[in-house]
Design a protein around this motif. Structure first.
Motif, mmCIF file in Angstrom:
data_model
loop_
_atom_site.group_PDB
_atom_site.id
_atom_site.type_symbol
_atom_site.label_atom_id
_atom_site.label_comp_id
_atom_site.label_asym_id
_atom_site.label_seq_id
_atom_site.Cartn_x
_atom_site.Cartn_y
_atom_site.Cartn_z
ATOM 1 N N THR A 79 0.829 -1.206 0.000
ATOM 2 C CA THR A 79 0.000 0.000 0.000
ATOM 3 C C THR A 79 0.865 1.259 0.000
ATOM 4 N N GLY A 114 1.045 4.446 -5.357
ATOM 5 C CA GLY A 114 0.229 5.644 -5.261
ATOM 6 C C GLY A 114 -1.157 5.393 -5.822
ATOM 7 N N CYS A 115 -2.135 6.115 -5.309
ATOM 8 C CA CYS A 115 -3.513 5.922 -5.757
ATOM 9 C C CYS A 115 -3.669 6.210 -7.242
ATOM 10 N N VAL A 145 -2.632 3.328 -9.332
ATOM 11 C CA VAL A 145 -3.618 2.243 -9.318
ATOM 12 C C VAL A 145 -4.851 2.626 -10.129
ATOM 13 N N PHE A 146 -5.380 3.850 -9.924
ATOM 14 C CA PHE A 146 -6.611 4.282 -10.579
ATOM 15 C C PHE A 146 -6.424 4.563 -12.067
ATOM 16 N N VAL A 187 -7.438 11.902 -7.017
ATOM 17 C CA VAL A 187 -6.192 11.215 -6.675
ATOM 18 C C VAL A 187 -5.514 11.925 -5.507
ATOM 19 N N ALA A 231 -7.384 11.015 -2.347
ATOM 20 C CA ALA A 231 -7.123 9.619 -1.978
ATOM 21 C C ALA A 231 -5.731 9.468 -1.362
ATOM 22 N N ASN A 232 -4.749 10.155 -1.920
ATOM 23 C CA ASN A 232 -3.409 10.131 -1.325
ATOM 24 C C ASN A 232 -3.414 10.822 0.040
ATOM 25 N N GLY A 252 -4.261 8.693 2.931
ATOM 26 C CA GLY A 252 -3.095 7.967 3.427
ATOM 27 C C GLY A 252 -2.306 8.787 4.429
ATOM 28 N N ALA A 267 2.885 7.658 -1.290
ATOM 29 C CA ALA A 267 1.869 7.647 -2.349
ATOM 30 C C ALA A 267 1.959 8.919 -3.194
ATOM 31 N N ASP A 314 3.022 9.012 -7.167
ATOM 32 C CA ASP A 314 2.134 9.608 -8.171
ATOM 33 C C ASP A 314 2.784 10.783 -8.892
#
Length: 150
Positions: A19, A23-24, A27-28, A44, A47-48, A51, A62, A66
């Motif tokens: 995890t 980074g989000c 993934v996204f 994004v 979402a980061n 974290g 993350a 990103d």
């Protein structure tokens, strides 16, 4: 230490490491890799940021992943969208529709593309709602649409 406890802790550490290292945005939106700048995608970034709220180190990692991958940025050239109404003929085939859309957009259009979304809508409001849900900035189009109705 019992084998069950050891296995549980190993899984927890491994899950946390994965995890933290992903980074989000990566993934996204893996298709965004390689962008060097642009507007930051708020989804994004938030979402980061989550974290960061729970664990400082995974959140920072993350963001770093990103930003280094470029997946935190919105795609360039797609920051605004518009809705144009086109009257279609009843007997229009796919090739004719592709030509019409190519002429209208000034770019080659293939209806087989995964990046193209075709929707039949009942009203301009529904079309604008679809544009808003796509995550693009349509403030100028909304202002024009409201002015035209008045």
């Amino acid at each position: 230490m019992t084998p069950l406890l050891r296995r549980g802790l190993t899984g927890l550490v491994l899950g946390g490491a994965i995890t933290a290292l992903v980074g989000c945005g990566t993934v996204f939106h893996p298709e965004r890799k390689g962008q060097v700048s642009g507007r930051i995608d708020p989804v994004v970034a938030i979402a980061n940021g989550v974290g960061l709220l729970f664990f400082i180190v995974p959140g920072v990692i993350a963001y770093a992943v990103d930003f280094s991958n470029g997946t935190i940025y919105l795609p360039s050239g797609h920051t605004s969208a518009g809705v144009d109404a086109i009257k279609l003929e009843e007997d229009m085939d796919v090739a004719s529709l592709e030509r019409l859309l190519s002429d209208k957009s000034g770019k080659p259009v293939s209806l087989d593309s995964e990046l193209l979304r075709v929707e039949e809508v009942e009203s301009l409001d529904e079309a604008l709602a679809l544009v808003r849900m796509a995550g693009t900035d349509d403030e100028a189009r909304l202002a024009v649409a409201v002015d035209e109705r008045a």
